[in-house]
Design a protein around this motif. Sequence first.
Motif, PDB file in Angstrom:
ATOM      1  N   PHE A 108       0.826  -1.203   0.000  1.00 58.01           N
ATOM      2  CA  PHE A 108       0.000   0.000   0.000  1.00 58.01           C
ATOM      3  C   PHE A 108       0.869   1.265   0.000  1.00 58.01           C
ATOM      4  CE2 PHE A 108      -2.372  -3.426   1.999  1.00 58.01           C
ATOM      5  CZ  PHE A 108      -3.557  -3.403   1.277  1.00 58.01           C
ATOM      6  N   LYS A 136      -6.620   3.865  -6.389  1.00 58.46           N
ATOM      7  CA  LYS A 136      -7.767   3.351  -5.647  1.00 58.46           C
ATOM      8  C   LYS A 136      -8.107   1.922  -6.072  1.00 58.46           C
ATOM      9  CE  LYS A 136      -8.858   6.846  -2.993  1.00 58.46           C
ATOM     10  NZ  LYS A 136      -8.818   6.716  -1.505  1.00 58.46           N
ATOM     11  N   GLU A 167      -5.526  -0.335  -4.555  1.00 56.12           N
ATOM     12  CA  GLU A 167      -5.767  -0.488  -3.120  1.00 56.12           C
ATOM     13  C   GLU A 167      -6.888  -1.496  -2.871  1.00 56.12           C
ATOM     14  OE1 GLU A 167      -7.515   2.315   0.444  1.00 56.12           O
ATOM     15  OE2 GLU A 167      -6.083   3.210  -0.968  1.00 56.12           O
TER      16      GLU A 167
END
Length: 472
Positions: free
Chosen positions: A117, A123, A126
């Motif tokens: 991370f 996004k 993630e």
Amino acid sequence: MLGLFALYRSIEKLDIYTSTDSYCISCHVHTSADHSWELSSHYSTNSIKRTACVDCHLPPKESIDYWPQKIKAGTRDLYSYYFKDRAKINWAEKSEIENAVRFAPKESCMNCHENLFPFDLSKKGEKAHLYYRRNEADLHCINCHKGVGHGDSKTMYEPNTLFLKRQENIEPIHTRSAKVEGFKNYIETIPGSSVSFDMIAIPSGEFEMSIYPNNKFKHAPLVRKKIYLSSFFMAKVELTWDAYRAFLTDVESEGREQAQVNDSIEIDVISGATPPWGDPAQGWGMGHRPAISMTWQAANIYCRWLSKKTGKTYRLPTEAEWEYACRANSDLQDNWTDEEIANRIIFRDNSKGKTHLPEGMKANAFGLVNMLGNVKEFCSDWYADNPFENDSFVVNPEGPETGTERVIKGGSYRSGKEDVRADYRESTQHDKWLRTDPQMPKSIWWYSDCRDVGFRLVCEWDGDSKKTINEY
């Protein structure tokens, strides 16, 4: 003591010498490994260090398994180099995820990519890495990052929004569907597209259908049933990408969530598919190749969409219809020579690890191409080990009323010769085929982990009188 130190230094020098890329490439039987590595993101890295062969294909040096795996890998490659015919090795099959994970230890990936991370992670990344953390036991890094070691790093799974972009039609647009005049072959045309495909008239008839436990064909069948089927039409070839993309572009939208779609809810067929993750065609090209990677639900919705577009009743075949059409009143491959099999079936021995175009393949007695091999095909039936009741004669069976998975038939480009049989049957594996998909809820449109199943259309024919079992 000095002797032990000298031995240690000798082993260290041997390790350094046998860990260079040039040493690996000098006897590696996969002749394109170095070239595909040079195309990958692990060759041209953001750091001053280039990722070497041993960094990915051996456990970290700190691991107790490092030397055993290095000796095993070296012995295997040397044996292959001197004693195997490299031209006969199916490299495409060996590069598939199921095989590739055996040669790329997950701990080696994590040795370099310890932080999953970083601040610059997108996004989407993630979300995918969070999904990985929750399912580490079932996933490998290369399930998603397929091309980072050998090939194009862009082949990693992510929503492929370009796939659903409307394509400019360069051929004349069909303004109406085909008119069926009598029970004979016809060419269907999809209005508003340039797509057409052959539909073959399959005459009514009967055959004996056998169900073998676990597909053990040398054993006695679990059940034998005499089946009668009314006439129907079946597509000459498996549904092509051209025909499937006509549907995708026509109903382009954001799609629906998994929880909103099941057999008890009426589906608005105007709602289209969400984008697939990665390239659903696996980089092999589209056009007339069979469409793959869609879910059973998506295939079923396609049939409903096509029915609405053409005014006919299109659907997936029942298991009995599929097998009857495949057999075409013959004994199939039991009496074929190896040359006949190669001319009729795309399977593991001749596929080179990918789907093929239907051109050049010999049709069966009904005129159907690639019923066996190329891609497995969805059927409409729920799967059951014994789908029939105790009747000695069955008319137009549609399978069990309920179930959890659907029947698939036909074998694929990945199947061995023993599994490309008309009576071979298996089920979908819905959850397993969505294992890599990090979306919550998961897609109802695309399988992230299934690349050898497609489907073939059936169109109903109402010209036959509908007989009942009491009339036989």
